[in-house]
Design a protein around this motif. Structure first.
Motif, PDB file in Angstrom:
ATOM      1  N   LEU A 159       0.589  -0.761  -0.180  1.00  0.00           N
ATOM      2  CA  LEU A 159      -0.263  -0.233  -0.163  1.00  0.00           C
ATOM      3  C   LEU A 159       1.083   1.667  -0.063  1.00  0.00           C
ATOM      4  CD1 LEU A 159      -2.810   1.305  -0.115  1.00  0.00           C
ATOM      5  CD2 LEU A 159      -2.177   0.972   2.947  1.00  0.00           C
ATOM      6  N   ALA A 160       1.820   1.775   0.559  1.00  0.00           N
ATOM      7  CA  ALA A 160       2.899   2.371   0.848  1.00  0.00           C
ATOM      8  C   ALA A 160       3.003   2.617   0.022  1.00  0.00           C
ATOM      9  CB  ALA A 160       3.888   2.227   2.203  1.00  0.00           C
ATOM     10  N   ASN A 161       3.416   1.784  -1.184  1.00  0.00           N
ATOM     11  CA  ASN A 161       5.202   1.094  -2.578  1.00  0.00           C
ATOM     12  C   ASN A 161       3.687   2.419  -3.009  1.00  0.00           C
ATOM     13  OD1 ASN A 161       6.238  -1.245  -4.810  1.00  0.00           O
ATOM     14  ND2 ASN A 161       6.644   0.559  -4.035  1.00  0.00           N
ATOM     15  N   THR A 162       2.227   1.364  -3.269  1.00  0.00           N
ATOM     16  CA  THR A 162       1.396   1.910  -4.021  1.00  0.00           C
ATOM     17  C   THR A 162       0.468   3.615  -4.274  1.00  0.00           C
ATOM     18  OG1 THR A 162       0.359  -0.035  -4.035  1.00  0.00           O
ATOM     19  CG2 THR A 162      -0.957   1.864  -4.744  1.00  0.00           C
ATOM     20  N   LEU A 163       0.593   3.967  -2.788  1.00  0.00           N
ATOM     21  CA  LEU A 163       0.681   5.841  -2.828  1.00  0.00           C
ATOM     22  C   LEU A 163       1.785   6.312  -3.446  1.00  0.00           C
ATOM     23  CD1 LEU A 163      -1.266   4.874   0.557  1.00  0.00           C
ATOM     24  CD2 LEU A 163      -2.323   5.847  -1.489  1.00  0.00           C
ATOM     25  N   ALA A 164       2.746   6.335  -2.974  1.00  0.00           N
ATOM     26  CA  ALA A 164       4.380   6.887  -3.081  1.00  0.00           C
ATOM     27  C   ALA A 164       4.876   6.731  -5.170  1.00  0.00           C
ATOM     28  CB  ALA A 164       5.573   6.350  -2.773  1.00  0.00           C
ATOM     29  N   THR A 165       4.079   5.699  -5.772  1.00  0.00           N
ATOM     30  CA  THR A 165       4.051   5.765  -6.611  1.00  0.00           C
ATOM     31  C   THR A 165       3.127   6.407  -7.827  1.00  0.00           C
ATOM     32  OG1 THR A 165       4.981   3.204  -7.067  1.00  0.00           O
ATOM     33  CG2 THR A 165       4.341   4.090  -8.593  1.00  0.00           C
ATOM     34  N   VAL A 166       1.747   5.925  -6.805  1.00  0.00           N
ATOM     35  CA  VAL A 166       0.653   6.992  -7.793  1.00  0.00           C
ATOM     36  C   VAL A 166       0.922   8.838  -7.688  1.00  0.00           C
ATOM     37  CG1 VAL A 166      -1.877   7.629  -7.323  1.00  0.00           C
ATOM     38  CG2 VAL A 166      -1.475   5.696  -7.917  1.00  0.00           C
ATOM     39  N   PHE A 167       1.670   9.232  -6.503  1.00  0.00           N
ATOM     40  CA  PHE A 167       2.001  10.540  -6.648  1.00  0.00           C
ATOM     41  C   PHE A 167       2.983  10.834  -6.946  1.00  0.00           C
ATOM     42  CE2 PHE A 167       0.170   9.820  -1.924  1.00  0.00           C
ATOM     43  CZ  PHE A 167      -1.308   9.934  -2.277  1.00  0.00           C
ATOM     44  N   ALA A 168       4.183  10.004  -6.997  1.00  0.00           N
ATOM     45  CA  ALA A 168       5.260  10.579  -8.345  1.00  0.00           C
ATOM     46  C   ALA A 168       4.869  10.583  -9.490  1.00  0.00           C
ATOM     47  CB  ALA A 168       6.385   9.602  -7.551  1.00  0.00           C
ATOM     48  N   LEU A 169       4.077   9.372 -10.117  1.00  0.00           N
ATOM     49  CA  LEU A 169       3.965   9.699 -11.272  1.00  0.00           C
ATOM     50  C   LEU A 169       2.611  10.592 -11.738  1.00  0.00           C
ATOM     51  CD1 LEU A 169       3.851   7.305 -13.501  1.00  0.00           C
ATOM     52  CD2 LEU A 169       1.939   6.286 -12.998  1.00  0.00           C
ATOM     53  N   PHE A 170       2.341  11.082 -11.241  1.00  0.00           N
ATOM     54  CA  PHE A 170       1.568  12.248 -11.326  1.00  0.00           C
ATOM     55  C   PHE A 170       1.949  13.494 -11.346  1.00  0.00           C
ATOM     56  CE2 PHE A 170      -1.370  16.147 -10.152  1.00  0.00           C
ATOM     57  CZ  PHE A 170      -1.920  16.140 -11.480  1.00  0.00           C
ATOM     58  N   VAL A 171       2.799  13.471 -10.704  1.00  0.00           N
ATOM     59  CA  VAL A 171       3.436  14.766 -11.122  1.00  0.00           C
ATOM     60  C   VAL A 171       4.409  14.944 -11.834  1.00  0.00           C
ATOM     61  CG1 VAL A 171       5.566  15.832  -9.045  1.00  0.00           C
ATOM     62  CG2 VAL A 171       3.510  15.166  -8.236  1.00  0.00           C
ATOM     63  N   LEU A 172       5.601  13.683 -12.542  1.00  0.00           N
ATOM     64  CA  LEU A 172       6.262  13.503 -12.909  1.00  0.00           C
ATOM     65  C   LEU A 172       5.512  13.476 -14.603  1.00  0.00           C
ATOM     66  CD1 LEU A 172       8.509  10.480 -11.330  1.00  0.00           C
ATOM     67  CD2 LEU A 172       8.729  12.468 -12.239  1.00  0.00           C
ATOM     68  N   ILE A 173       4.209  13.496 -14.656  1.00  0.00           N
ATOM     69  CA  ILE A 173       3.636  13.155 -15.711  1.00  0.00           C
ATOM     70  C   ILE A 173       3.658  15.051 -15.986  1.00  0.00           C
ATOM     71  CG2 ILE A 173       1.350  12.649 -16.974  1.00  0.00           C
ATOM     72  CD1 ILE A 173       1.794  10.537 -15.614  1.00  0.00           C
ATOM     73  N   GLU A 174       3.094  15.102 -14.361  1.00  0.00           N
ATOM     74  CA  GLU A 174       2.968  17.210 -15.155  1.00  0.00           C
ATOM     75  C   GLU A 174       4.244  18.282 -15.712  1.00  0.00           C
ATOM     76  OE1 GLU A 174      -0.609  18.938 -14.398  1.00  0.00           O
ATOM     77  OE2 GLU A 174      -1.011  17.468 -15.346  1.00  0.00           O
ATOM     78  N   VAL A 175       5.164  17.713 -14.561  1.00  0.00           N
ATOM     79  CA  VAL A 175       6.609  18.434 -14.719  1.00  0.00           C
ATOM     80  C   VAL A 175       7.030  18.482 -16.227  1.00  0.00           C
ATOM     81  CG1 VAL A 175       9.303  18.164 -14.252  1.00  0.00           C
ATOM     82  CG2 VAL A 175       6.848  18.427 -12.240  1.00  0.00           C
ATOM     83  N   PHE A 176       6.556  16.699 -16.684  1.00  0.00           N
ATOM     84  CA  PHE A 176       7.803  16.595 -18.255  1.00  0.00           C
ATOM     85  C   PHE A 176       6.553  16.113 -19.292  1.00  0.00           C
ATOM     86  CE2 PHE A 176      11.003  14.812 -14.351  1.00  0.00           C
ATOM     87  CZ  PHE A 176      11.575  15.762 -15.065  1.00  0.00           C
ATOM     88  N   GLY A 177       5.678  16.282 -18.897  1.00  0.00           N
ATOM     89  CA  GLY A 177       5.021  16.586 -20.270  1.00  0.00           C
ATOM     90  C   GLY A 177       5.146  16.777 -21.492  1.00  0.00           C
ATOM     91  N   PRO A 178       5.227  18.437 -21.330  1.00  0.00           N
ATOM     92  CA  PRO A 178       4.783  19.462 -21.931  1.00  0.00           C
ATOM     93  C   PRO A 178       6.403  19.053 -22.861  1.00  0.00           C
ATOM     94  CG  PRO A 178       4.070  20.180 -19.599  1.00  0.00           C
ATOM     95  CD  PRO A 178       4.531  18.478 -19.334  1.00  0.00           C
ATOM     96  N   VAL A 179       6.718  18.944 -22.318  1.00  0.00           N
ATOM     97  CA  VAL A 179       8.520  18.272 -23.147  1.00  0.00           C
ATOM     98  C   VAL A 179       8.562  17.394 -23.704  1.00  0.00           C
ATOM     99  CG1 VAL A 179      10.766  18.666 -22.294  1.00  0.00           C
ATOM    100  CG2 VAL A 179       9.970  19.559 -20.477  1.00  0.00           C
ATOM    101  N   SER A 180       7.844  16.525 -23.149  1.00  0.00           N
ATOM    102  CA  SER A 180       8.539  15.141 -23.866  1.00  0.00           C
ATOM    103  C   SER A 180       7.814  14.365 -24.154  1.00  0.00           C
ATOM    104  CB  SER A 180       9.315  14.520 -22.840  1.00  0.00           C
ATOM    105  OG  SER A 180       9.194  13.469 -21.859  1.00  0.00           O
TER     106      SER A 180
END
Length: 224
Positions: free
Chosen positions: A41-62
């Motif tokens: 559960l902890a692994n899942t939550l960290a992955t979900v939060f990180a994935l959302f942020v990373l897509i938002e940050v790098f999506g406009p670039v690549s």
């Protein structure tokens, strides 16, 4: 310069994703006291939060692929009208694979573990392979069908759910397989198990692309 920025974004995004997956797995395993459900559960939550942020940050670039299957699917779909992605795909995939390795090593360094590791965690069998095909097919379908502006949240939510409804905990990404293969941690996968996962992921990617094509609105103004 545009290609260089895209390549850098794919490297950094994939590195960040694997660092989050592996690092949170290490932390979760240390703190969960042997309770695998709490660790997952902890692994899942960290992955979900990180994935959302990373897509938002790098999506406009690549476009924030962070995944060779995603890159190849998008390249195939774009080929009839735009061959740039197909031409750049090998470089972007190379950046993703290197980023996965860098992310694993960064996680190890932060937790004072040996940088160079190889997982011994076996993940074999038809059920695991089917789970990876389902996870990847669903991921591709979500990416291709997500309404504009909602892709980051939908992808993150789907991966979080797939951690729990698939037997494999939803790698759904050959780059993730590489990074996790190099970590003897909660998130690891043994090298002998990696080929089956990767083949299943590419098969699932093809299924996801076919399903998205079946759902495509043929009328002008459709969402597809």
């Amino acid at each position: 310069m545009t290609l260089a920025r895209k390549t850098l974004a794919e490297f950094l995004g994939t590195a960040g994703l694997l660092c989050a997956v592996i690092g949170s797995g290490i932390m979760a395993e240390r703190l969960a006291g042997g309770n695998v459900a709490i660790a997952l559960l902890a692994n899942t939550l960290a992955t979900v939060f990180a994935l959302f942020v990373l897509i938002e940050v790098f999506g406009p670039v690549s476009g924030a692929h962070f995944n060779p299957v995603v890159t190849l699917v998008l390249a195939v779909r774009a080929a009839p009208v735009n061959r740039d992605l197909a031409k750049h795909a090998p470089l972007l995939i190379a950046a993703q694979l290197l980023g996965a390795v860098a992310g694993a090593w960064l996680a190890h360094a932060m937790f004072e573990m040996n940088l160079l590791q190889t997982s011994t965690k076996l993940r074999d069998g038809p059920a695991q392979w089917l789970a990876e095909a389902v996870a990847t097919a669903g991921l591709i379908l979500v990416i291709l069908r997500a309404p504009a502006g909602k892709g980051s949240a939908m992808v993150a939510c789907y991966i979080g759910a797939a951690y729990w409804f698939t037997a494999s905990t939803s790698f759904a990404n050959p780059a993730a397989v590489l990074g996790r293969m190099l970590s003897e941690s909660f998130a690891g996968i043994a090298p002998s198990s990696a080929p089956g996962f990767v083949l299943a992921q590419f098969a699932g990617g093809a299924v996801g692309m076919a399903l998205a094509a079946c759902l495509r609105d043929p009328q002008p103004g459709g969402t597809a």
